[in-house]
Design an enzyme around this catalytic site. Structure first.
Site, PDB file in Angstrom:
ATOM      1  N   TYR A 186      51.212  62.996  47.610  1.00  0.00           N
ATOM      2  CA  TYR A 186      51.343  61.860  48.525  1.00  0.00           C
ATOM      3  C   TYR A 186      51.809  62.304  49.906  1.00  0.00           C
ATOM      4  CZ  TYR A 186      50.012  58.081  45.473  1.00  0.00           C
ATOM      5  OH  TYR A 186      49.259  57.221  44.713  1.00  0.00           O
ATOM      6  N   GLN A 242      42.889  47.519  50.991  1.00  0.00           N
ATOM      7  CA  GLN A 242      43.311  48.321  49.832  1.00  0.00           C
ATOM      8  C   GLN A 242      43.863  49.662  50.314  1.00  0.00           C
ATOM      9  OE1 GLN A 242      40.253  47.905  46.360  1.00  0.00           O
ATOM     10  NE2 GLN A 242      39.109  47.636  48.250  1.00  0.00           N
ATOM     11  N   ASN A 243      43.654  49.942  51.591  1.00  0.00           N
ATOM     12  CA  ASN A 243      44.033  51.241  52.138  1.00  0.00           C
ATOM     13  C   ASN A 243      45.518  51.282  52.456  1.00  0.00           C
ATOM     14  OD1 ASN A 243      41.323  51.868  51.931  1.00  0.00           O
ATOM     15  ND2 ASN A 243      40.878  51.277  54.039  1.00  0.00           N
ATOM     16  N   VAL A 244      46.059  52.470  52.382  1.00  0.00           N
ATOM     17  CA  VAL A 244      47.516  52.644  52.551  1.00  0.00           C
ATOM     18  C   VAL A 244      47.830  53.414  53.837  1.00  0.00           C
ATOM     19  CG1 VAL A 244      47.950  52.546  50.064  1.00  0.00           C
ATOM     20  CG2 VAL A 244      47.458  54.765  51.127  1.00  0.00           C
ATOM     21  N   HIS A 288      47.831  47.172  48.545  1.00  0.00           N
ATOM     22  CA  HIS A 288      48.318  48.308  47.756  1.00  0.00           C
ATOM     23  C   HIS A 288      49.446  49.070  48.438  1.00  0.00           C
ATOM     24  CE1 HIS A 288      44.099  48.346  45.692  1.00  0.00           C
ATOM     25  NE2 HIS A 288      44.877  47.381  45.246  1.00  0.00           N
ATOM     26  N   GLY A 296      33.390  49.128  52.868  1.00  0.00           N
ATOM     27  CA  GLY A 296      33.785  50.436  52.361  1.00  0.00           C
ATOM     28  C   GLY A 296      34.617  50.395  51.105  1.00  0.00           C
ATOM     29  N   THR A 297      34.227  49.521  50.161  1.00  0.00           N
ATOM     30  CA  THR A 297      34.933  49.537  48.886  1.00  0.00           C
ATOM     31  C   THR A 297      33.923  49.558  47.749  1.00  0.00           C
ATOM     32  OG1 THR A 297      36.525  48.426  47.438  1.00  0.00           O
ATOM     33  CG2 THR A 297      35.201  47.010  48.872  1.00  0.00           C
ATOM     34  N   ASN A 310      28.452  48.938  53.268  1.00  0.00           N
ATOM     35  CA  ASN A 310      28.744  50.098  52.425  1.00  0.00           C
ATOM     36  C   ASN A 310      27.600  51.083  52.578  1.00  0.00           C
ATOM     37  OD1 ASN A 310      29.249  51.880  50.109  1.00  0.00           O
ATOM     38  ND2 ASN A 310      30.729  50.307  49.496  1.00  0.00           N
ATOM     39  N   GLU A 357      26.385  52.696  50.221  1.00  0.00           N
ATOM     40  CA  GLU A 357      25.502  52.597  49.043  1.00  0.00           C
ATOM     41  C   GLU A 357      25.714  51.241  48.396  1.00  0.00           C
ATOM     42  OE1 GLU A 357      27.170  56.029  47.162  1.00  0.00           O
ATOM     43  OE2 GLU A 357      28.712  54.872  46.131  1.00  0.00           O
TER      44      GLU A 357
HETATM   45  C1  BV8 Z   1      47.341  45.626  38.200  1.00  0.00           C
HETATM   46  C2  BV8 Z   1      47.212  52.740  46.121  1.00  0.00           C
HETATM   47  C3  BV8 Z   1      48.420  44.567  36.451  1.00  0.00           C
HETATM   48  C4  BV8 Z   1      47.691  54.093  45.685  1.00  0.00           C
HETATM   49  C5  BV8 Z   1      45.467  52.040  44.553  1.00  0.00           C
HETATM   50  C6  BV8 Z   1      41.453  43.355  35.995  1.00  0.00           C
HETATM   51  C7  BV8 Z   1      42.477  42.631  36.603  1.00  0.00           C
HETATM   52  C8  BV8 Z   1      43.657  43.261  36.981  1.00  0.00           C
HETATM   53  C9  BV8 Z   1      43.826  44.636  36.782  1.00  0.00           C
HETATM   54  C10 BV8 Z   1      42.816  45.349  36.186  1.00  0.00           C
HETATM   55  C11 BV8 Z   1      41.645  44.708  35.802  1.00  0.00           C
HETATM   56  N1  BV8 Z   1      40.842  45.665  35.255  1.00  0.00           N
HETATM   57  C12 BV8 Z   1      41.466  46.851  35.297  1.00  0.00           C
HETATM   58  C13 BV8 Z   1      42.670  46.699  35.843  1.00  0.00           C
HETATM   59  C14 BV8 Z   1      43.633  47.763  36.027  1.00  0.00           C
HETATM   60  C15 BV8 Z   1      43.492  48.457  37.370  1.00  0.00           C
HETATM   61  C16 BV8 Z   1      42.070  48.678  37.789  1.00  0.00           C
HETATM   62  O1  BV8 Z   1      41.515  47.890  38.544  1.00  0.00           O
HETATM   63  N2  BV8 Z   1      41.480  49.758  37.298  1.00  0.00           N
HETATM   64  C17 BV8 Z   1      40.124  50.090  37.676  1.00  0.00           C
HETATM   65  C18 BV8 Z   1      40.009  51.612  37.832  1.00  0.00           C
HETATM   66  C19 BV8 Z   1      39.192  49.564  36.600  1.00  0.00           C
HETATM   67  N3  BV8 Z   1      44.201  47.696  38.387  1.00  0.00           N
HETATM   68  C20 BV8 Z   1      45.509  47.941  38.542  1.00  0.00           C
HETATM   69  O2  BV8 Z   1      46.139  48.715  37.865  1.00  0.00           O
HETATM   70  C21 BV8 Z   1      46.214  47.145  39.624  1.00  0.00           C
HETATM   71  N4  BV8 Z   1      47.404  46.620  39.057  1.00  0.00           N
HETATM   72  O3  BV8 Z   1      46.372  44.987  37.998  1.00  0.00           O
HETATM   73  O4  BV8 Z   1      48.511  45.450  37.544  1.00  0.00           O
HETATM   74  C22 BV8 Z   1      49.762  44.070  36.191  1.00  0.00           C
HETATM   75  C23 BV8 Z   1      49.943  42.698  36.138  1.00  0.00           C
HETATM   76  C24 BV8 Z   1      51.194  42.223  35.858  1.00  0.00           C
HETATM   77  C25 BV8 Z   1      52.248  43.114  35.637  1.00  0.00           C
HETATM   78  C26 BV8 Z   1      52.051  44.492  35.731  1.00  0.00           C
HETATM   79  C27 BV8 Z   1      50.800  44.983  35.997  1.00  0.00           C
HETATM   80  C28 BV8 Z   1      46.674  48.043  40.755  1.00  0.00           C
HETATM   81  C29 BV8 Z   1      45.507  48.671  41.430  1.00  0.00           C
HETATM   82  C30 BV8 Z   1      45.967  49.413  42.694  1.00  0.00           C
HETATM   83  C31 BV8 Z   1      46.010  50.897  42.453  1.00  0.00           C
HETATM   84  N5  BV8 Z   1      46.338  51.599  43.700  1.00  0.00           N
HETATM   85  N6  BV8 Z   1      45.812  52.587  45.740  1.00  0.00           N
HETATM   86  C32 BV8 Z   1      47.003  55.220  46.416  1.00  0.00           C
HETATM   87  O5  BV8 Z   1      46.230  54.963  47.346  1.00  0.00           O
HETATM   88  O6  BV8 Z   1      47.247  56.372  46.041  1.00  0.00           O
HETATM   89  S1  BV8 Z   1      43.820  51.881  44.193  1.00  0.00           S
HETATM   90  C33 BV8 Z   1      42.974  52.992  45.153  1.00  0.00           C
HETATM   91  O7  BV8 Z   1      41.739  53.149  44.543  1.00  0.00           O
HETATM   92  C34 BV8 Z   1      42.645  52.479  46.519  1.00  0.00           C
HETATM   93  O8  BV8 Z   1      43.676  51.756  47.098  1.00  0.00           O
HETATM   94  C35 BV8 Z   1      41.442  51.654  46.299  1.00  0.00           C
HETATM   95  O9  BV8 Z   1      41.794  50.332  46.042  1.00  0.00           O
HETATM   96  C36 BV8 Z   1      40.878  52.247  45.053  1.00  0.00           C
HETATM   97  C37 BV8 Z   1      39.624  52.971  45.395  1.00  0.00           C
HETATM   98  O10 BV8 Z   1      38.739  52.007  45.728  1.00  0.00           O
HETATM   99  P1  BV8 Z   1      37.989  52.028  47.154  1.00  0.00           P
HETATM  100  O11 BV8 Z   1      38.918  51.708  48.248  1.00  0.00           O
HETATM  101  O12 BV8 Z   1      36.811  51.188  46.962  1.00  0.00           O
HETATM  102  O13 BV8 Z   1      37.586  53.506  47.380  1.00  0.00           O
HETATM  103  P2  BV8 Z   1      36.484  54.248  46.586  1.00  0.00           P
HETATM  104  O14 BV8 Z   1      36.693  55.672  46.858  1.00  0.00           O
HETATM  105  O15 BV8 Z   1      36.440  53.734  45.202  1.00  0.00           O
HETATM  106  O16 BV8 Z   1      35.100  53.782  47.233  1.00  0.00           O
HETATM  107  C38 BV8 Z   1      34.858  54.036  48.592  1.00  0.00           C
HETATM  108  C39 BV8 Z   1      33.644  53.199  48.938  1.00  0.00           C
HETATM  109  O17 BV8 Z   1      33.381  53.388  50.322  1.00  0.00           O
HETATM  110  C40 BV8 Z   1      32.393  53.629  48.190  1.00  0.00           C
HETATM  111  O18 BV8 Z   1      31.699  52.466  47.755  1.00  0.00           O
HETATM  112  C41 BV8 Z   1      31.577  54.375  49.248  1.00  0.00           C
HETATM  113  O19 BV8 Z   1      30.176  54.191  49.078  1.00  0.00           O
HETATM  114  C42 BV8 Z   1      32.021  53.689  50.515  1.00  0.00           C
HETATM  115  N7  BV8 Z   1      31.969  54.510  51.721  1.00  0.00           N
HETATM  116  C43 BV8 Z   1      32.319  55.813  51.866  1.00  0.00           C
HETATM  117  N8  BV8 Z   1      32.219  56.157  53.162  1.00  0.00           N
HETATM  118  C44 BV8 Z   1      31.806  55.050  53.836  1.00  0.00           C
HETATM  119  C45 BV8 Z   1      31.643  53.999  52.918  1.00  0.00           C
HETATM  120  N9  BV8 Z   1      31.245  52.766  53.281  1.00  0.00           N
HETATM  121  C46 BV8 Z   1      30.981  52.565  54.592  1.00  0.00           C
HETATM  122  N10 BV8 Z   1      31.118  53.526  55.531  1.00  0.00           N
HETATM  123  C47 BV8 Z   1      31.520  54.772  55.190  1.00  0.00           C
HETATM  124  N11 BV8 Z   1      31.655  55.713  56.145  1.00  0.00           N
END
Ligand code: BV8
Length: 263
Positions: free
Chosen positions: A76, A114-116, A132, A202-203, A228, A230
């Site tokens: 981190y 969602q970004n930090v 987040h 971008g998500t 996005n 893609e």
């Molecule tokens: C919670 C901070 C419950 C830390 C992050 C349903 C409902 C609720 C929860 C869940 C659920 N199903 C599953 C869950 C659990 C989980 C979850 O969602 N898991 C996923 C993997 C299935 N969710 C959680 O755990 C959440 N908590 O629900 O708690 C609870 C309830 C009560 C009591 C206790 C607990 C917490 C989730 C937050 C986790 N923390 N970040 C850190 O940053 O280190 S998440 C982290 O990953 C990011 O913040 C971001 O949100 C995520 C990645 O996603 P993206 O931002 O989309 O990034 P990614 O790389 O995936 O994609 C990038 C995109 O950009 C791509 O599409 C790409 O094509 C595009 N791109 C790239 N370059 C460009 C572009 N687009 C345009 N231009 C460009 N140049």
């Protein structure tokens, strides 16, 4: 209304811009792709260098921190320094301009990110909800008190806490399995029923509950737009899926809706 008919990008962009110009309440959801052109790696990009053998989702979790607090806090701190060294890109700046244009016409505007990395705030956006948390602030594991770290590398991992003898500092972010800030969720529930233009940038739309925001606005009277590189799980349900880079498309979308002279 969802229109899956493929549209040439220019026509889609023009139509999406026209809707933006007529909107009264705009909500934006940004993900890692919105900061990619600032040089910040997205969550799904392969981890580079010494981090390549780590799984980000495991490091970004309370279990990962409990198992190896030194490695997690070192990861981190490396990311934190990267965010401090990064600059807002044209997409961040265009969103700040869009906020000014919306406020100037008496409309509403909010970014749920969602970004930090705090790049929206550094670009001048004021109405930003950090779903987040953020990586510049860290908190004491014992007292919960929050501190913004100095802009140089930490030397101890995990960093000792200035607030308690036996606590340490952890990043003030939301890890997988941790609840999102209650205020952030309440803001989303309060604003989304009024939103008439939802722009997701971008998500991968895979992390919940952030990815569920679109369900709060998708009532038929809200224009939904995705930018996005893609297609994603959300692409099939938005009115306009604009494929391309955020740093290219978002400034064009905003400029066509609010030419610079007006914003
Ligand atoms: C919670 C901070 C419950 C830390 C992050 C349903 C409902 C609720 C929860 C869940 C659920 N199903 C599953 C869950 C659990 C989980 C979850 O969602 N898991 C996923 C993997 C299935 N969710 C959680 O755990 C959440 N908590 O629900 O708690 C609870 C309830 C009560 C009591 C206790 C607990 C917490 C989730 C937050 C986790 N923390 N970040 C850190 O940053 O280190 S998440 C982290 O990953 C990011 O913040 C971001 O949100 C995520 C990645 O996603 P993206 O931002 O989309 O990034 P990614 O790389 O995936 O994609 C990038 C995109 O950009 C791509 O599409 C790409 O094509 C595009 N791109 C790239 N370059 C460009 C572009 N687009 C345009 N231009 C460009 N140049």
């Amino acid at each position: 209304m969802v229109n899956n008919r493929p549209r040439p990008p220019e026509l889609s962009l023009a139509k999406a811009s026209a809707k933006l110009a007529a909107s009264r309440c705009v909500a934006v959801l940004t993900g890692a792709g919105a900061s990619a052109e600032s040089g910040i790696r997205t969550f799904r990009d392969t981890m580079e260098g010494l981090w390549q053998e780590f799984d980000p989702a495991r490091l970004a979790s309370p279990e990962g921190f409990a198992r190896d607090p030194a490695t997690v806090t070192r990861w981190y701190d490396t990311r934190r320094l990267g965010c401090l060294a990064a600059e807002p890109n044209p997409s961040h700046l265009a969103l700040a301009q869009l906020e000014r244009a919306m406020v100037a016409k008496g409309g509403e505007f909010i970014i749920f990110t969602q970004n930090v990395d705090r790049l929206h705030q550094r670009a001048g956006s004021r109405h930003v909800v950090e779903l987040h948390g953020n990586i510049l602030e860290w908190r004491c594991t014992r007292t919960g008190r929050v501190v913004e770290l100095e802009p140089q590398a930490q030397t101890e991992f995990p960093p000792p806490s200035p607030f308690s003898k036996d606590g340490v500092l952890r990043p003030h972010v939301v890890w997988f399995g941790e609840e999102l800030p209650r205020a952030a969720l309440q803001k989303a529930l309060e604003v989304c029923p009024r939103v008439d233009y939802f722009l997701t940038i971008g998500t991968s739309s895979t992390v919940y509950p952030a990815a569920g925001l679109i369900e709060l606005v998708d009532r038929g009277d809200c224009t939904t737009v995705e930018v996005n590189r893609e297609s994603t799980g959300a692409s099939g349900r938005v009115d306009f899926a604009l494929v391309g880079s955020a740093g290219d498309i978002v400034p064009r979308l905003v400029a066509q809706a609010y030419p610079t002279s007006a914003a």
